[in-house]
Design an enzyme around this catalytic site. Structure first.
Site, short mmCIF file in Angstrom:
data_model
loop_
_atom_site.label_atom_id
_atom_site.label_comp_id
_atom_site.label_asym_id
_atom_site.label_seq_id
_atom_site.Cartn_x
_atom_site.Cartn_y
_atom_site.Cartn_z
N CYS A 129 4.35 43.10 -82.32
CA CYS A 129 3.23 43.98 -81.96
C CYS A 129 2.23 44.11 -83.10
O CYS A 129 1.01 44.05 -82.88
CB CYS A 129 3.73 45.35 -81.53
SG CYS A 129 4.56 45.33 -79.93
N HIS A 132 0.26 40.88 -83.26
CA HIS A 132 -0.60 40.78 -82.07
C HIS A 132 -1.83 41.67 -82.24
O HIS A 132 -2.97 41.23 -82.02
CB HIS A 132 0.23 41.21 -80.85
CG HIS A 132 -0.52 41.24 -79.56
ND1 HIS A 132 -0.39 40.27 -78.60
CD2 HIS A 132 -1.41 42.15 -79.07
CE1 HIS A 132 -1.16 40.58 -77.56
NE2 HIS A 132 -1.79 41.72 -77.83
N GLU A 133 -1.62 42.92 -82.63
CA GLU A 133 -2.74 43.87 -82.72
C GLU A 133 -3.63 43.59 -83.94
O GLU A 133 -4.85 43.74 -83.85
CB GLU A 133 -2.23 45.31 -82.73
CG GLU A 133 -1.38 45.70 -81.53
CD GLU A 133 -2.01 45.52 -80.15
OE1 GLU A 133 -3.19 45.12 -80.05
OE2 GLU A 133 -1.31 45.76 -79.16
N ILE A 134 -3.05 43.16 -85.06
CA ILE A 134 -3.88 42.80 -86.21
C ILE A 134 -4.73 41.58 -85.88
O ILE A 134 -5.91 41.52 -86.26
CB ILE A 134 -3.02 42.62 -87.48
CG1 ILE A 134 -2.48 43.99 -87.93
CG2 ILE A 134 -3.82 41.96 -88.60
CD1 ILE A 134 -1.43 43.93 -89.03
#
Length: 164
Positions: A129, A132-134
């Site tokens: 996660c 993915h978010e970075i």
């Protein structure tokens, strides 16, 4: 804490890098609360400010109900050479998923809503996660991590779902 509209793929703003947050004020707290409510309504387990069209480096994760984590200006500080594959998707591209290869373990450096610097080590789903978010904060949409063939097939499936 309103639920805000989520940008839908292929909105070009999903490919834009987010700016570093420099003001740690009530407005930032409101954005984080709106991100949480919007993510829950989507539903999802992670969301960034750019998903709402706000180009700020803010991430909210809730992998376990009630365990909300907010990261401001997160960046990877260390990554393991070992990798794992995990199924990923996006609140901006609902209904389609695919396996993505990511580092198995990571260390992330970030600030909390008060501006205090923190570090966190993660493995498994939490590590996935974060990466993915970075990526999203850097303007890299998750499907960019797929082969061209897989990406094209996934986009075709998504377009078919959208047409109903």
């Amino acid at each position: 804490m309103p639920i805000r509209p989520i940008l839908s793929f292929p909105d070009s703003r999903l490919r834009m890098a987010a700016a570093v947050v420099t003001r740690f004020d009530a407005e930032l707290g409101v954005l984080a609360a709106d991100l949480l409510e919007t993510m829950r309504a989507a539903p999802g387990i992670g969301i960034t400010a750019p998903h709402l069209g706000v180009l700020a480096r803010v991430v909210v994760l809730e992998l376990t109900p009630g365990e909300v984590r907010t990261y401001v200006n997160p960046e990877l500080d260390w990554v393991s050479p070992e990798t794992i594959r995990h199924t990923e998707g996006s609140v901006s591209m609902p209904g389609v998923t695919d396996e993505v290869e990511r580092h198995a373990r990571i260390r992330v450096r970030y600030q909390n809503l008060g501006g205090n610097e923190q570090t966190e080590e993660a493995s498994g789903l939490l590590a996935v996660c974060h990466q993915h978010e970075i990526d999203q904060l850097d303007g890299i949409f998750w499907i960019d991590r797929l082969s061209r063939l897989k990406r094209d097939r996934l986009i075709a499936r998504f377009n078919k779902l959208r047409r109903g």
